[in-house]
Design a protein around this motif. Structure first.
Motif, PDB file in Angstrom:
ATOM      1  N   ILE A 189       0.869  -1.175   0.000  1.00 24.07           N
ATOM      2  CA  ILE A 189       0.000   0.000   0.000  1.00 24.07           C
ATOM      3  C   ILE A 189       0.904   1.222   0.000  1.00 24.07           C
ATOM      4  O   ILE A 189       1.757   1.383   0.886  1.00 24.07           O
ATOM      5  CB  ILE A 189      -0.920  -0.021   1.245  1.00 24.07           C
ATOM      6  CG1 ILE A 189      -1.948  -1.150   1.132  1.00 24.07           C
ATOM      7  CG2 ILE A 189      -1.616   1.324   1.449  1.00 24.07           C
ATOM      8  CD1 ILE A 189      -2.931  -1.029  -0.031  1.00 24.07           C
ATOM      9  N   ASP A 190       0.743   2.102  -0.992  1.00 20.10           N
ATOM     10  CA  ASP A 190       1.644   3.244  -1.116  1.00 20.10           C
ATOM     11  C   ASP A 190       1.423   4.289  -0.035  1.00 20.10           C
ATOM     12  O   ASP A 190       2.356   4.893   0.443  1.00 20.10           O
ATOM     13  CB  ASP A 190       1.468   3.902  -2.496  1.00 20.10           C
ATOM     14  CG  ASP A 190       2.022   3.025  -3.611  1.00 20.10           C
ATOM     15  OD1 ASP A 190       3.243   2.821  -3.627  1.00 20.10           O
ATOM     16  OD2 ASP A 190       1.229   2.536  -4.437  1.00 20.10           O
ATOM     17  N   PHE A 191       0.161   4.532   0.303  1.00 15.40           N
ATOM     18  CA  PHE A 191      -0.074   5.560   1.321  1.00 15.40           C
ATOM     19  C   PHE A 191      -1.450   5.400   1.957  1.00 15.40           C
ATOM     20  O   PHE A 191      -2.339   4.749   1.403  1.00 15.40           O
ATOM     21  CB  PHE A 191       0.075   6.974   0.730  1.00 15.40           C
ATOM     22  CG  PHE A 191      -0.841   7.273  -0.431  1.00 15.40           C
ATOM     23  CD1 PHE A 191      -2.085   7.846  -0.238  1.00 15.40           C
ATOM     24  CD2 PHE A 191      -0.439   6.987  -1.740  1.00 15.40           C
ATOM     25  CE1 PHE A 191      -2.921   8.124  -1.315  1.00 15.40           C
ATOM     26  CE2 PHE A 191      -1.264   7.272  -2.824  1.00 15.40           C
ATOM     27  CZ  PHE A 191      -2.511   7.838  -2.608  1.00 15.40           C
ATOM     28  N   ALA A 192      -1.569   5.989   3.146  1.00 10.39           N
ATOM     29  CA  ALA A 192      -2.851   6.096   3.844  1.00 10.39           C
ATOM     30  C   ALA A 192      -3.323   7.530   3.666  1.00 10.39           C
ATOM     31  O   ALA A 192      -2.524   8.465   3.765  1.00 10.39           O
ATOM     32  CB  ALA A 192      -2.666   5.789   5.320  1.00 10.39           C
ATOM     33  N   ALA A 193      -4.616   7.699   3.399  1.00 13.37           N
ATOM     34  CA  ALA A 193      -5.111   9.024   3.017  1.00 13.37           C
ATOM     35  C   ALA A 193      -6.329   9.418   3.850  1.00 13.37           C
ATOM     36  O   ALA A 193      -7.175   8.581   4.169  1.00 13.37           O
ATOM     37  CB  ALA A 193      -5.489   9.011   1.535  1.00 13.37           C
ATOM     38  N   PRO A 194      -6.416  10.709   4.188  1.00  9.42           N
ATOM     39  CA  PRO A 194      -7.537  11.188   5.008  1.00  9.42           C
ATOM     40  C   PRO A 194      -8.776  11.552   4.185  1.00  9.42           C
ATOM     41  O   PRO A 194      -8.672  12.211   3.154  1.00  9.42           O
ATOM     42  CB  PRO A 194      -6.957  12.447   5.661  1.00  9.42           C
ATOM     43  CG  PRO A 194      -5.986  12.983   4.646  1.00  9.42           C
ATOM     44  CD  PRO A 194      -5.433  11.769   3.910  1.00  9.42           C
ATOM     45  N   ASP A 195      -9.949  11.127   4.656  1.00 12.54           N
ATOM     46  CA  ASP A 195     -11.231  11.584   4.102  1.00 12.54           C
ATOM     47  C   ASP A 195     -11.687  12.740   4.987  1.00 12.54           C
ATOM     48  O   ASP A 195     -12.031  12.528   6.156  1.00 12.54           O
ATOM     49  CB  ASP A 195     -12.278  10.461   4.151  1.00 12.54           C
ATOM     50  CG  ASP A 195     -11.926   9.309   3.219  1.00 12.54           C
ATOM     51  OD1 ASP A 195     -10.988   9.460   2.414  1.00 12.54           O
ATOM     52  OD2 ASP A 195     -12.585   8.256   3.325  1.00 12.54           O
ATOM     53  N   ILE A 196     -11.683  13.939   4.439  1.00 16.98           N
ATOM     54  CA  ILE A 196     -11.875  15.122   5.289  1.00 16.98           C
ATOM     55  C   ILE A 196     -13.327  15.581   5.279  1.00 16.98           C
ATOM     56  O   ILE A 196     -13.802  16.128   4.289  1.00 16.98           O
ATOM     57  CB  ILE A 196     -10.919  16.253   4.868  1.00 16.98           C
ATOM     58  CG1 ILE A 196      -9.471  15.728   4.924  1.00 16.98           C
ATOM     59  CG2 ILE A 196     -11.106  17.471   5.763  1.00 16.98           C
ATOM     60  CD1 ILE A 196      -8.422  16.784   4.615  1.00 16.98           C
ATOM     61  N   TYR A 197     -14.000  15.319   6.396  1.00 22.24           N
ATOM     62  CA  TYR A 197     -15.375  15.798   6.590  1.00 22.24           C
ATOM     63  C   TYR A 197     -15.464  16.631   7.859  1.00 22.24           C
ATOM     64  O   TYR A 197     -16.510  16.713   8.475  1.00 22.24           O
ATOM     65  CB  TYR A 197     -16.355  14.622   6.647  1.00 22.24           C
ATOM     66  CG  TYR A 197     -16.453  13.887   5.323  1.00 22.24           C
ATOM     67  CD1 TYR A 197     -17.267  14.369   4.305  1.00 22.24           C
ATOM     68  CD2 TYR A 197     -15.710  12.738   5.095  1.00 22.24           C
ATOM     69  CE1 TYR A 197     -17.349  13.711   3.087  1.00 22.24           C
ATOM     70  CE2 TYR A 197     -15.786  12.066   3.875  1.00 22.24           C
ATOM     71  CZ  TYR A 197     -16.599  12.562   2.883  1.00 22.24           C
ATOM     72  OH  TYR A 197     -16.677  11.905   1.678  1.00 22.24           O
ATOM     73  N   MET A 198     -14.340  17.184   8.269  1.00 25.67           N
ATOM     74  CA  MET A 198     -14.312  18.101   9.401  1.00 25.67           C
ATOM     75  C   MET A 198     -14.029  19.478   8.816  1.00 25.67           C
ATOM     76  O   MET A 198     -12.946  19.721   8.305  1.00 25.67           O
ATOM     77  CB  MET A 198     -13.213  17.689  10.378  1.00 25.67           C
ATOM     78  CG  MET A 198     -13.419  16.292  10.945  1.00 25.67           C
ATOM     79  SD  MET A 198     -12.088  15.856  12.070  1.00 25.67           S
ATOM     80  CE  MET A 198     -12.512  14.134  12.404  1.00 25.67           C
ATOM     81  N   PRO A 199     -15.012  20.371   8.848  1.00 25.79           N
ATOM     82  CA  PRO A 199     -14.850  21.632   8.117  1.00 25.79           C
ATOM     83  C   PRO A 199     -13.936  22.647   8.806  1.00 25.79           C
ATOM     84  O   PRO A 199     -13.537  23.625   8.186  1.00 25.79           O
ATOM     85  CB  PRO A 199     -16.286  22.162   8.041  1.00 25.79           C
ATOM     86  CG  PRO A 199     -16.990  21.550   9.203  1.00 25.79           C
ATOM     87  CD  PRO A 199     -16.346  20.217   9.433  1.00 25.79           C
ATOM     88  N   GLU A 200     -13.597  22.434  10.068  1.00 26.13           N
ATOM     89  CA  GLU A 200     -12.835  23.445  10.807  1.00 26.13           C
ATOM     90  C   GLU A 200     -11.415  23.560  10.263  1.00 26.13           C
ATOM     91  O   GLU A 200     -10.710  22.560  10.116  1.00 26.13           O
ATOM     92  CB  GLU A 200     -12.773  23.100  12.304  1.00 26.13           C
ATOM     93  CG  GLU A 200     -14.133  22.956  12.970  1.00 26.13           C
ATOM     94  CD  GLU A 200     -14.732  21.553  12.879  1.00 26.13           C
ATOM     95  OE1 GLU A 200     -14.175  20.710  12.128  1.00 26.13           O
ATOM     96  OE2 GLU A 200     -15.738  21.302  13.557  1.00 26.13           O
TER      97      GLU A 200
ATOM     98  N   PRO B 136      -8.439  11.805  -0.911  1.00 31.48           N
ATOM     99  CA  PRO B 136      -9.324  11.118  -1.850  1.00 31.48           C
ATOM    100  C   PRO B 136     -10.801  11.413  -1.615  1.00 31.48           C
ATOM    101  O   PRO B 136     -11.624  11.086  -2.475  1.00 31.48           O
ATOM    102  CB  PRO B 136      -9.030   9.639  -1.589  1.00 31.48           C
ATOM    103  CG  PRO B 136      -8.600   9.586  -0.162  1.00 31.48           C
ATOM    104  CD  PRO B 136      -7.902  10.890   0.108  1.00 31.48           C
ATOM    105  N   GLU B 137     -11.117  12.014  -0.465  1.00 28.49           N
ATOM    106  CA  GLU B 137     -12.489  12.442  -0.197  1.00 28.49           C
ATOM    107  C   GLU B 137     -12.425  13.700   0.652  1.00 28.49           C
ATOM    108  O   GLU B 137     -11.595  13.821   1.551  1.00 28.49           O
ATOM    109  CB  GLU B 137     -13.276  11.391   0.608  1.00 28.49           C
ATOM    110  CG  GLU B 137     -13.684  10.183  -0.163  1.00 28.49           C
ATOM    111  CD  GLU B 137     -14.506   9.218   0.694  1.00 28.49           C
ATOM    112  OE1 GLU B 137     -15.338   9.670   1.501  1.00 28.49           O
ATOM    113  OE2 GLU B 137     -14.292   8.009   0.551  1.00 28.49           O
ATOM    114  N   MET B 138     -13.365  14.599   0.357  1.00 26.95           N
ATOM    115  CA  MET B 138     -13.506  15.817   1.142  1.00 26.95           C
ATOM    116  C   MET B 138     -14.944  16.261   0.935  1.00 26.95           C
ATOM    117  O   MET B 138     -15.515  15.994  -0.131  1.00 26.95           O
ATOM    118  CB  MET B 138     -12.517  16.856   0.603  1.00 26.95           C
ATOM    119  CG  MET B 138     -12.550  18.179   1.307  1.00 26.95           C
ATOM    120  SD  MET B 138     -11.131  19.219   0.859  1.00 26.95           S
ATOM    121  CE  MET B 138     -11.671  19.873  -0.712  1.00 26.95           C
TER     122      MET B 138
END
Ligand code: N0T
Length: 542
Positions: free
Chosen positions: A304-315, A336-338
């Protein structure tokens, strides 16, 4: 002509990641590529749903679609594969000039088994679910289920074989996400018989090397001995990462695309707080690739090349902390997600400026569905527009930008929720960034000091800066005032603009100057308007 096109096709290299002094790039057709992405809704992975996806992606000026391929869809009956959807998807992506990131919805989708085939969903004997401390069956499939792993792996390998068969010549598919937001809500790990036995084993050396024992604990031993209160979460992270590794490794053996995992975040550690994060207390999905266990994923899942954040915290302070914790020398940053709500659009500048491989708001799709309050309420052009206007200026210069990012020449800022000024230190120059300014004058010129520029009611400013020469910068931004001043060797010297060209990069990445900013347009800093604007700025000292 015929020979040329064949040569070009065979010359197309596999997409892959590269690292240079802690910065990363995704190479597509042999050169850095910036993912200006959009993710489709979860249920748009059928040919009938695709037209509304392409329409939104094109309105967004995106170059990449992230979209699911579900296990239940390709293997509804065990051993009988159907890749009709994948064929349609790849053909239409080419017609629409888009690249693809395939999202493998297998054993885990938002931790649950909803995308597994029915023959998996309801067969607890062959495909065991996790068991909690009291022996109660959980919703979540166990990462220690050998038959589950074998079956998921077999389907994933079949998918990768198929992608190789239909796409090895063109490389429309550039990356694969293995599973979706893995981990388990409510239960820290599998307490079933297999779980208990594995938990009593010594922590593998590779894990210890990445995630040493907390202060005051034995350097080796079994999971509880070494990690104490962190043991359940770390063990479960290792178990899931090991499971994913088997799948990714087998998939890459048949077709070696870059692969990554995404994460439903735990609360980020504030940037100024150096303390270790607290142990898991049922407050996030245990076992997922949260920032605190990236090392365990590195140890257990080298494919697995990387771990990525799905950002649903608007602050804004959380977004900054999230980006800082996922961007590491050993972990390329990619979002990959926001959320696709308007307030997230300014973070595109910060993310791209920090040198991410790319970004993809979730729900860039005109299906009649909105995941409000995570994202936008709108499901039409109004949803796409805040991102579209930014992607539009990055689109023609994406590869140029990705090259600068890999070389460590880029910075990115988004307006904070506190609306306060920020500074960025570059080589020999400092940028001071302020928000809510009028384009003319300083705040003290105003009779009413609490008056702010129209259209700045909500934070929406941002800028991505590339230092393209010792005294030369490319600025892409909106709703922001940028002032440049000398730093280091230039610190004591007075400076002024030599040239402030507004323009754009054309399709070949060549600069096209449209006008030169001077006079009122530069006397009070470079005041980028609401419409994303590209400036090429050269400074001079005297
Ligand atoms: C995301 C998406 C999709 C602070 C939600 C986010 C996608 C999945 N999950 O629309 O389901 O497939 O990856 C979970 C966020 C939880 C709430 C966080 C509140």
């Amino acid at each position: 002509l015929h020979t040329v096109s064949i040569a070009a096709a065979t010359a197309a290299e596999m997409p892959r990641l590269v690292e240079q002094n802690g910065r990363h790039a995704l190479l597509v057709d042999g050169a850095p590529f910036l993912v200006l992405g959009g993710q489709a809704q979860n249920s748009s992975n059928y040919p009938a749903a695709l037209p509304k996806v392409w329409e939104a992606l094109k309105d967004a000026h995106a170059n990449t679609l992230e979209i699911p391929v579900a296990w239940e869809q390709i293997e509804p009956r065990e051993g009988k594969f159907d890749f009709g959807y994948v064929d349609t998807l790849v053909a239409q992506a080419r017609q629409n000039g888009m690249r693809l990131v395939l999202l493998w919805f297998g054993t885990w989708k938002n931790t649950g088994p909803s995308y597994t085939p029915e023959w998996v969903k309801f067969d607890n004997t062959r495909f065991p679910r996790m068991v909690d401390k009291d022996g109660k069956t959980s919703y979540c499939l166990s990462p220690l289920g050998e038959a589950t792993l074998a079956a998921d792996k077999k389907a994933f390998v079949a998918l990768m074989e198929h992608v190789r068969k239909i796409d090895a010549d063109k490389k429309t598919v550039i990356m694969v996400q293995v599973e979706n937001e893995v981990g388990t809500y409510g239960v820290a790990r599998d307490y079933g018989a297999r779980g208990q036995a594995a938990f009593a084993q010594p922590v593998p050396a590779a894990v210890l090397a990445q995630q040493p024992a907390p202060a005051g604990r034995p350097a080796q031993g079994n999971w509880s001995e070494v990690y104490g209160d962190y043991a359940e979460q770390y063990f479960h992270s290792w178990a899931i990462a090991s499971y994913i590794e088997e799948i990714a490794k087998a998939g890459r053996a048949v077709y070696d695309l870059p692969m990554y995992v995404n994460n439903a975040l735990r609360d980020p550690q504030p940037l100024d707080d150096p303390r270790a994060p607290l142990p898991w207390r049922a407050n996030f999905a245990s076992g997922g690739p949260t920032y605190d266990v990236i090392g365990i994923y590195k140890a257990a899942a080298p494919h697995i090349d990387f771990a990525a954040p799905d950002i649903y915290m608007p602050e804004s302070n959380k977004v900054s902390a999230i980006l800082a914790s996922f961007q590491r020398r050993d972990n390329a940053l990619m979002v990959p997600e926001m959320g696709n709500a308007e307030g997230y659009a300014r973070y595109v500048y910060q993310i791209i400026g920090k040198g991410a491989l790319g970004v993809a708001p979730f729900g860039i799709d005109y299906a009649e569905y909105s995941n409000y309050p995570l994202g936008a309420k709108y499901i039409d052009r109004r949803m796409v527009e805040p991102f579209a206007k930014i992607y539009k200026v990055f689109a023609p210069m994406g590869r140029t930008w990705a090259k600068w990012a890999l070389a460590g020449r880029t910075w990115g800022v988004a307006e904070g929720d506190d609306r306060a000024p920020q500074t960025v230190e570059m080589n020999g120059w400092k940028a001071t960034l302020s928000f809510r300014e009028f384009q003319f004058g300083e705040r003290e010129y105003l009779r009413d000091k609490t008056e702010f520029a129209a259209g700045t009611e909500h934070p929406s400013g941002g800028v991505a800066i590339a230092q393209v020469g010792p005294d030369e910068f490319v600025l892409i931004g909106q709703q922001i005032r940028v002032k440049l001043s000398g730093l280091g060797a230039n610190k004591e010297k007075p400076s002024m603009y030599a040239r402030v060209e507004e323009g754009r990069f054309d399709k070949d990445g060549k600069w096209v100057m449209e006008r030169n900013w001077n006079g009122d347009q530069t006397d009070y800093g470079l005041n980028l308007p609401a419409t994303p604007t590209v400036l090429k700025v050269r400074m001079g000292t005297y």
